[in-house]
Write a protein that holds these residues in place. Sequence first.
Motif, PDB file in Angstrom:
ATOM      1  N   VAL A 179      18.322  -4.601 -17.915  1.00 32.80           N
ATOM      2  CA  VAL A 179      17.061  -3.952 -17.544  1.00 32.80           C
ATOM      3  C   VAL A 179      16.279  -3.622 -18.810  1.00 32.80           C
ATOM      4  O   VAL A 179      16.835  -3.116 -19.796  1.00 32.80           O
ATOM      5  CB  VAL A 179      17.322  -2.659 -16.731  1.00 32.80           C
ATOM      6  N   ARG A 180      14.992  -3.926 -18.753  1.00 33.29           N
ATOM      7  CA  ARG A 180      14.091  -3.549 -19.853  1.00 33.29           C
ATOM      8  C   ARG A 180      12.825  -2.937 -19.244  1.00 33.29           C
ATOM      9  O   ARG A 180      12.230  -3.507 -18.327  1.00 33.29           O
ATOM     10  CB  ARG A 180      13.713  -4.767 -20.694  1.00 33.29           C
ATOM     11  N   SER A 181      12.440  -1.799 -19.771  1.00 31.96           N
ATOM     12  CA  SER A 181      11.208  -1.137 -19.316  1.00 31.96           C
ATOM     13  C   SER A 181      10.102  -1.368 -20.338  1.00 31.96           C
ATOM     14  O   SER A 181      10.362  -1.530 -21.533  1.00 31.96           O
ATOM     15  CB  SER A 181      11.438   0.364 -19.124  1.00 31.96           C
ATOM     16  N   LEU A 182       8.876  -1.398 -19.855  1.00 30.89           N
ATOM     17  CA  LEU A 182       7.727  -1.653 -20.711  1.00 30.89           C
ATOM     18  C   LEU A 182       6.566  -0.759 -20.299  1.00 30.89           C
ATOM     19  O   LEU A 182       6.277  -0.625 -19.097  1.00 30.89           O
ATOM     20  CB  LEU A 182       7.310  -3.130 -20.620  1.00 30.89           C
ATOM     21  N   GLU A 183       5.930  -0.174 -21.266  1.00 31.55           N
ATOM     22  CA  GLU A 183       4.703   0.581 -21.034  1.00 31.55           C
ATOM     23  C   GLU A 183       3.618   0.004 -21.930  1.00 31.55           C
ATOM     24  O   GLU A 183       3.752  -0.019 -23.158  1.00 31.55           O
ATOM     25  CB  GLU A 183       4.914   2.074 -21.341  1.00 31.55           C
ATOM     26  N   TRP A 184       2.555  -0.449 -21.306  1.00 34.04           N
ATOM     27  CA  TRP A 184       1.478  -1.097 -22.059  1.00 34.04           C
ATOM     28  C   TRP A 184       0.451  -0.046 -22.477  1.00 34.04           C
ATOM     29  O   TRP A 184       0.006   0.773 -21.654  1.00 34.04           O
ATOM     30  CB  TRP A 184       0.831  -2.179 -21.209  1.00 34.04           C
ATOM     31  N   ASP A 185       0.037  -0.083 -23.746  1.00 35.68           N
ATOM     32  CA  ASP A 185      -0.909   0.898 -24.268  1.00 35.68           C
ATOM     33  C   ASP A 185      -2.364   0.521 -24.020  1.00 35.68           C
ATOM     34  O   ASP A 185      -3.274   1.128 -24.590  1.00 35.68           O
ATOM     35  CB  ASP A 185      -0.665   1.104 -25.766  1.00 35.68           C
TER      36      ASP A 185
END
Length: 224
Positions: A179-185
């Motif tokens: 699992v990898r989480s990503l938050e885009w700025d």
Amino acid sequence: MDPDTMRGDGGDVYWRRRMSVLVAVLVVVAVVAWACSSGGSGPERTSSAQTSSSATPTPDPLLGLRTLAMGTASPSPTPSVTPKASPSARPKRPGQPCAEEDLVLSLRGGKEEIYSGGSRPAFLITLVNTGPVMCTADVGPRAMEIRITSGADRIWSTSDCVSGSGSEVEQLQRGVPYVRSLEWDRRRSSSDCRTRPETALPGTYVTTVRMGRLRSTKGVFHLR
């Protein structure tokens, strides 16, 4: 004729003449018989020659098909088809690279969501090994690319401005998701690594994850 003329030299001449005529007749008969015999045998020889010629077997146009049907002829080579992933490519021992057909890549988040007031879109990427044994996969930002687009415009990608090798090899146990989480700025990225990237404009955006030939489902979201 006077019998006296049959005596002496006159008689001999007479019989010699008779014998000459008889021989000539026999010669003529023999020649005629030979000519008839030759004339009759000529057509027979020609006929025989024609029969012999016609008796010569001609190639059967269906012979090749019959031979092929019986399996005695060499078949024409068929084009080889390269499978998408052959079973031999699958890992046979734990720790070998994963085969693509054994991996399931998915994306969660950003599904028709609206981000307003400066809120940042968040995503969750999962990678699952469905193969028989533990295998390894490169999940670095280059090998597993997360890309955001808007129409034909490429907005942002994890493969832009990667420091180092960009490789990250993980061990994937069967059935246990990575699992990898990503938050885009909300900022654009580019390959020239500009220090002050532009802020993305309001609009509709699409997120996808790519890994080799694998593609995740699309996540559509909106910026306000």
